[in-house]
Enzyme design. Sequence first.
Site, short mmCIF file in Angstrom:
data_model
loop_
_atom_site.label_atom_id
_atom_site.label_comp_id
_atom_site.label_asym_id
_atom_site.label_seq_id
_atom_site.Cartn_x
_atom_site.Cartn_y
_atom_site.Cartn_z
N TYR A 1 0.87 -1.34 -0.13
CA TYR A 1 0.11 0.12 0.10
C TYR A 1 0.97 1.28 -0.07
O TYR A 1 1.74 1.26 -0.75
CB TYR A 1 -1.06 -0.05 1.58
CG TYR A 1 -2.08 -0.90 1.05
CD1 TYR A 1 -3.22 -0.75 0.20
CD2 TYR A 1 -2.10 -2.37 1.57
CE1 TYR A 1 -4.27 -1.49 -0.09
CE2 TYR A 1 -3.24 -3.14 1.57
CZ TYR A 1 -4.32 -2.74 0.47
OH TYR A 1 -5.15 -3.96 0.34
N SER A 2 0.70 2.06 0.88
CA SER A 2 1.28 3.45 0.90
C SER A 2 2.94 3.49 1.15
O SER A 2 3.55 4.52 0.99
CB SER A 2 0.40 4.60 1.71
OG SER A 2 -0.65 4.81 1.31
N THR A 3 3.34 2.42 1.50
CA THR A 3 4.81 2.41 1.68
C THR A 3 5.38 2.48 0.31
O THR A 3 6.46 2.99 0.19
CB THR A 3 5.18 1.09 2.18
OG1 THR A 3 4.56 0.89 3.44
CG2 THR A 3 6.81 0.89 2.43
#
Length: 387
Positions: free
Chosen positions: A69-71
């Site tokens: 995801y936003s990593t």
Amino acid sequence: MAGTDVPAGESSRRFARVRQVFADSFGTGEVGASVAVTLDGELVVDLYGGRRDAARTLPWGRDTIANVYSTTKGITAICANRLIEAGKLDVDAPVATYWPEFAQAGKGTIPVRWLLSHRAGVPALRKQLPPGALYDWKYMTEALAAEAPFWEPGTAHGYHAVTYGFLVGEVIRRVDGRSVGTYFREELARPLGLDFHIGSGPELDSRIAEIIPAPPSPPGVPNPFAAAAQDPESLVGRVFANPTLTTGAVNTRAWRAAEIPAGNGHGSARDLARIYGALATDGRLDGLQVLSPAQIARANTENSYGQDKVLSPLASRFGLGFMMTQPMIPFGPNPRAFGHPGAGGSIAFADPDARIGFAYVMNQMQIGLGGDARGFQLIAAVYEALK
């Protein structure tokens, strides 16, 4: 499953506590995961274990990768900062210099810097997006170019949870000619042997972990996804629920094949820790300069901090594309740490003071966007070892 979830991999004796905390997590709900740490550029923790599927039949191996995801945003930030350092992208020039169509709806003076620091005011789209819109780069970037800001750009910041990747990614594409996924693969992943992908081919499917949805959040725990579902016409609703995604979308071939540079990177903790380990030291990894020390310092300079207009009343803090450590989302105890967490629990960061790179990747999600107890307990164990 007794005995099968004892973590495999290697860790130096100094970091025995990290191994123990990781092992213990499989007794408290962890399904499959990996954790890695570099110190002064050396891989000192490289652990993995558990199961990579919801049925708990397939082992999480050394080569298992997962959607983080936003990593992913941190990897996209590295790509943008490389172009800034090369003089190909001026962070203070209007976005429209590189992407003329973006000037629509009063956005002509928004600088690139505000895309990277979540100040552009375009964290969502007002029109209801059709199913599959996130998989269509042209559709998303044309829609964002035509969208009017939700607040006066530059006066505040708000988490561009999904649009960040299309906004920054389209600038990268206009400047370099390559998509974010292709740029990263050709400039960094392939030369450095990094097993991280923004856009994954079917040949990787047998190694990709199945993402398991988070259980319901306890009463009183902030849950932006629930808030979005309750009021889809609100700003948070448009950010997190437009388009509406089914629970299992992240496990489909369509999701994996697309390039969503804010949220569909697939990789291992090992290679995230390696690249952040470079940013924690002199910016070099295996002889390749990822970023210069000067550009790392510029990227890790605060551009936004305070109450987030999307995540309100929560605060967020950003440099040039990276999230910076803050009390709500601490990347360890040191003030200069920076990186990015992902929905469900994944997290990766660099700490220039301790000279470490850290990453944690898992498949069992928990509610939240900024890491959770599993990752923070591992981070605490790392810093205990450094004392």
